[in-house]
Every structure is written in C-alpha cells, then in structure tokens.
Design an enzyme around this catalytic site. Structure first.
Site, PDB file in Angstrom:
ATOM      1  N   PRO A 132       0.770  -1.251   0.000  1.00 33.77           N
ATOM      2  CA  PRO A 132       0.000   0.000   0.000  1.00 33.77           C
ATOM      3  C   PRO A 132       0.805   1.307   0.000  1.00 33.77           C
ATOM      4  O   PRO A 132       0.817   2.055   0.974  1.00 33.77           O
ATOM      5  CB  PRO A 132      -0.843  -0.127   1.263  1.00 33.77           C
ATOM      6  CG  PRO A 132       0.014  -0.936   2.183  1.00 33.77           C
ATOM      7  CD  PRO A 132       0.710  -1.926   1.298  1.00 33.77           C
ATOM      8  N   CYS A 133       1.428   1.611  -1.125  1.00 35.02           N
ATOM      9  CA  CYS A 133       2.195   2.855  -1.237  1.00 35.02           C
ATOM     10  C   CYS A 133       1.288   4.084  -1.189  1.00 35.02           C
ATOM     11  O   CYS A 133       1.759   5.181  -0.868  1.00 35.02           O
ATOM     12  CB  CYS A 133       3.038   2.846  -2.510  1.00 35.02           C
ATOM     13  SG  CYS A 133       2.156   2.406  -4.004  1.00 35.02           S
ATOM     14  N   HIS A 134      -0.007   3.910  -1.445  1.00 35.40           N
ATOM     15  CA  HIS A 134      -0.935   5.046  -1.386  1.00 35.40           C
ATOM     16  C   HIS A 134      -1.123   5.568   0.043  1.00 35.40           C
ATOM     17  O   HIS A 134      -1.615   6.674   0.230  1.00 35.40           O
ATOM     18  CB  HIS A 134      -2.295   4.661  -1.989  1.00 35.40           C
ATOM     19  CG  HIS A 134      -2.966   3.525  -1.282  1.00 35.40           C
ATOM     20  ND1 HIS A 134      -2.655   2.207  -1.553  1.00 35.40           N
ATOM     21  CD2 HIS A 134      -3.911   3.494  -0.316  1.00 35.40           C
ATOM     22  CE1 HIS A 134      -3.392   1.417  -0.789  1.00 35.40           C
ATOM     23  NE2 HIS A 134      -4.165   2.185  -0.020  1.00 35.40           N
TER      24      HIS A 134
END
Length: 172
Positions: A132-134
């Site tokens: 989850p880079c967001h």
C-alpha cells in the site's frame, strides 16, 4: 514463466503479473513505471491456467468492495535490497492509516534526510494497492506522489476511510 492478465477496477484497468508461484506486479494501466515488456494481447479472462492471477484479481475486487483490508498473496517484487526494505515497511502500514516518508525512514533506522530516498523507492513499488504505497503522505499530511496519479491515491484513501469508490472516478 511470466504470466499476466488485465482486470477492471473502479479506478481503471489494471495489469496483474506473476512469475513462478508469486505475484510480481499490480499496475494501473498507463501509470508511471508501467512495464514496457507487455506480452502481446492480454485477455482479462485468460486466468484459467494462472490461478494465482485469478486469486489476485478476486482479492483486488474484494478490496475495492470494502471486504478486504489485507492481501494474502505470495509476492516477489523485483527491486534493490533498499527498495525491498522500503516495500516491507509499506506492507506494515495498517489499512486506513497513513505514514509520512520521514516516518518510514525512521522505522527503517535511516537518517531524517533519507525521506527522499524512501520516496523514490515507494514510487517504484511494482505492487500497487497490494503493497500500500498510497498510504504514504507528505510530512504535513499532504497527498504527494503516486505512480497511479493523485486522484487515484485520494480515492484509495477515501475507500479505506469508509467511502465508496464509484466506477470511473479518478481514472487516468
């Protein structure tokens, strides 16, 4: 052997890639750092011989439907040792929470000035949503950089805050 398929999502077409027994890529079609070695035509229904891709697609669908908070897929992203460390730190950010680039650098035992290097590694994450880079934001909580575009990043964070993502919202 590299296998790939496309799938539809509320935020646009996605490409799923697997090699061997592990998922190696999840991309929004056309995002920054999108692979340039696409294998011919990709049939979004051609997952019968690739159960891992079918399972990855089902989990991505469940995530968008609000029924999945943590992915359980074998992963093998390709990257440097530093990138791998950063991506592992990303995977530890809980659903619905955010961390800054500086916080990630601190968690990794790096100097505060390493936030930019961490940001570069975050931007190269080949497993969007699954890793989850967001969930990573700027030092004051501002939405910054996302390979899939800031509108998608906003929509993903909204989804994790309990808001429904409407089809077609934030597509590039």
């Amino acid at each position: 052997m590299l296998r790939q398929s496309r799938m539809h999502s509320p935020l646009g077409e996605m490409l799923l890639r697997a090699e061997g027994d592990a998922l190696t890529g999840v991309y929004f079609v056309g995002q920054r750092h999108y692979p340039n070695d696409i294998l011919g035509d990709i049939d979004d229904a051609a997952t019968g011989d690739a159960p891992l891709l079918a399972e990855a697609g089902a989990q991505v669908d469940a995530y968008f439907a609000g029924r999945l908070e943590r992915f359980s897929l074998p992963l093998a992203p390709s990257g440097s040792d530093f990138q791998q460390r950063v991506w592992q730190a990303l995977a530890a950010i809980p659903y619905g929470e955010r961390a800054t680039y500086g916080e990630l650098a601190h968690r990794l035992g790096l100097a505060p000035g390493a936030a930019r290097a961490v940001g570069t590694a975050v931007g190269r994450n080949p497993l969007t949503i699954v890793v989850p880079c967001h969930r990573v934001v700027g030092s004051k909580g501002a939405l910054t950089g996302y390979a899939g575009g800031l509108e998608r990043k906003r929509a993903l964070l909204d989804l994790e805050a309990g808001q429904r993502v409407e089809p077609g919202v934030a597509q590039a």
